[in-house]
Enzyme design. Sequence first.
Site, PDB file in Angstrom:
ATOM      1  N   SER A  75       0.812  -1.096   0.074  1.00 24.59           N
ATOM      2  CA  SER A  75       0.050  -0.002  -0.195  1.00 24.59           C
ATOM      3  C   SER A  75       0.775   1.262  -0.005  1.00 24.59           C
ATOM      4  CB  SER A  75      -0.992   0.223   1.177  1.00 24.59           C
ATOM      5  OG  SER A  75      -1.782  -1.104   1.277  1.00 24.59           O
TER       6      SER A  75
ATOM      7  N   HIS B 237       0.506   4.485   4.465  1.00 22.99           N
ATOM      8  CA  HIS B 237      -0.128   5.409   3.132  1.00 22.99           C
ATOM      9  C   HIS B 237       0.382   6.733   3.087  1.00 22.99           C
ATOM     10  CE1 HIS B 237      -3.728   2.572   3.288  1.00 22.99           C
ATOM     11  NE2 HIS B 237      -2.574   1.830   3.142  1.00 22.99           N
TER      12      HIS B 237
END
Length: 515
Positions: free
Chosen positions: A292, A343
């Site tokens: 991610s 993220h």
Amino acid sequence: MAFLEEYLFWKVAEFLIVKKEYRILQISQEHGELWLERTENKHSQVVRLLHYNLDWSNWLLRDIGMTAENGDRIRRKLAKGDLKILSLYFSAYPPVDDYEFRIAEPTLSENGKVTVESILVDRANASEALSKIENRFDGQIDIELAGEFSVDDVESTKRNALSKAVGRAKEEQSVFNYGKPFFTYLFIAVQVLMFLALEAAGGSTDTSTLIKFGAKFNPLILEGEWWRFFTPIIIHIGLLHLFMNTLALYYLGTMVERLYGNLRFLFIYIISGFSGVLASFIFSPNLSAGASGAIFGCFGALLYFGVAKPRLFWRTLGLNILVVLGINLAFGFTIPGIDNAGHIGGLVGGFATAGIFHLPKKKRPMLQGAFLVVSVAVIVLSLQYGFSGKANLVDERSVLVLAQQHVKAEEYEQANKLLTDFRQQERLSAESLFMLSYTEIKLGRLENAKSNLLQVIEMAPDFHEAYYNLALIYFDEKSLKEAKTYAEKAVELNPGQESYRTTLEQINRYLEEAA
């Protein structure tokens, strides 16, 4: 004069496309209507040219209304809050009835977001109308109205205008085809193979397996396993996690690799993944893994492209990229269990790495150098902070997981020291105290184990394993009555456990023999 209007139509189009860098939005099949766009021009973001012989002013009124409607569709497509359209009519003669009041003032669309201004260019007022156009765009249209114009003149001007527009479009499109995806597919293959290896070794959701294969685990990073800043990029927890990240990588990775080229993409992906793990290391003590952070790095690289080439970005990717990014960040902030620090770290890392390498065939040495210096400084300071002991990088859950790994490996002294050291910093939970007592039993420190188990049942009265271990300790000490009391409680709390009943029966036999 037969070709005057058509010649003027294409001469103005050529002027706008070649000199003012307008781009073609729409063109009719007969080439009699042309919509051009340049959102950077605040006075005329869209220019619509129409070659049509006007008859009545009512037709002009309806056409202005349709222009406003079509302009509103274009406005939404361009993601503009409002839009200004200049509509140019090229006609041999003006309408036969009164028409000036139709174009004297700008016309607004029904929602008020599109403004349409109109200029009529006919044979009688061609010079005046062209002067208005020149003044509006601060340029001069090269044309001699006194001359005669042939079909060759029209075709030559048309070809020049259209070829310039097509050439510019191809040049812009080539930006998105600089490289052919290779590393994207390689990373997809690697993470799928790694997932299969995890499943074969014990399961991709099994904590021990994840740690063994290199998931981000702060206690081991602090012990010197620096490679855990990189290995989590190819590890995924569960099939859904793998599927979602693989899908995102397929779409975003190929886009970024085509845009930046293979080597730039490779650095963007790896450094973004590292940045995501580094941010997670500092801000989240939880065990984590996944691509991610690197995928958000692709978002960051696309945002940098938006900064470097804002016009092209907003015409092509802008709105879609921002919407998808916003949705993903919103999920990260609202759904528990998502490593949003990773993220955001990946997003920043992707933007910074793209800034360091910049766009293909382009160089901005000062800017690239600034990005490099700042990025290296941030990474060094982040690592220093993380390893300084000032950050809260390890929580009780992480310590317990690591202690369990040591116990599985029969490294009881290491597990005991780990839990004992953490106990000096924070109060242990019942689960951690039980694990500490277990290591003490294995190390023969029964009095310490007994003391900790008594604390466990005080904190968690239904902790049947603690009662059972107390029973075993008292049984070992020949304190049969206490052993019976705790064994009975363990059986009461978990009657289905065969070992509990067996131990209780054994204690009862000893008591009977003693009697």
